[in-house]
Design a protein around this motif. Structure first.
Motif: not given
Length: 127
Positions: A118-123, A23-27, A1-9
């Motif tokens: 295509e089937i990626m899940k996010y948290k 949304a920004k993917a976090i390593s 699962m890929v972790t995302i966080k909100p980033m202001e731009r």
């Protein structure tokens, strides 16, 4: 699962527009050759040191083939190819190595990677 966080731009095309959140993917860390060799060795009958040697040889040969201008096909992972950015010239005969500003790597994912995307899940994370 890929972790995302909100980033202001801000909008670079309209600096007066209200900023938006994207949304920004976090390593979640880095995996190196040693760890890959360990993981592969636990999935087959090859020793960790042998896996490491093969990965290093693969790295060497990929770089060598890319230097020769070849497309490197990595099976289901995809293809690597060197690309360039250059200055525009008025005439075709003026294009030369001196026209090249910068080289970059083009990666075209294979079917397995495209399917995975295509089937990626996010948290979401707040931190």
């Amino acid at each position: 699962m890929v972790t995302i966080k909100p980033m202001e731009r801000r909008n670079p095309q309209d600096v007066n527009a209200v900023n938006k959140y994207y949304a920004k993917a976090i390593s979640q860390g880095v995996i190196d050759f040693e760890r890959l060799a360990y993981l592969v060795s636990n999935q087959c009958t090859v020793r960790e040191s042998d896996c490491y040697a093969v990965l290093r040889a693969l790295e060497h040969n990929i770089i060598d083939e890319l230097k020769q201008g070849k497309v490197v096909q990595l099976g289901g992972l995809g293809n690597l190819q060197v690309g360039v950015r250059s200055n525009g010239e008025e005439l075709a005969e003026n294009v030369s190595a001196a026209s090249v500003k910068k080289a970059h790597m083009n990666f075209r994912p294979g079917a397995k990677l495209r399917d995975m995307l295509e089937i990626m899940k996010y948290k979401i994370t707040t931190g």
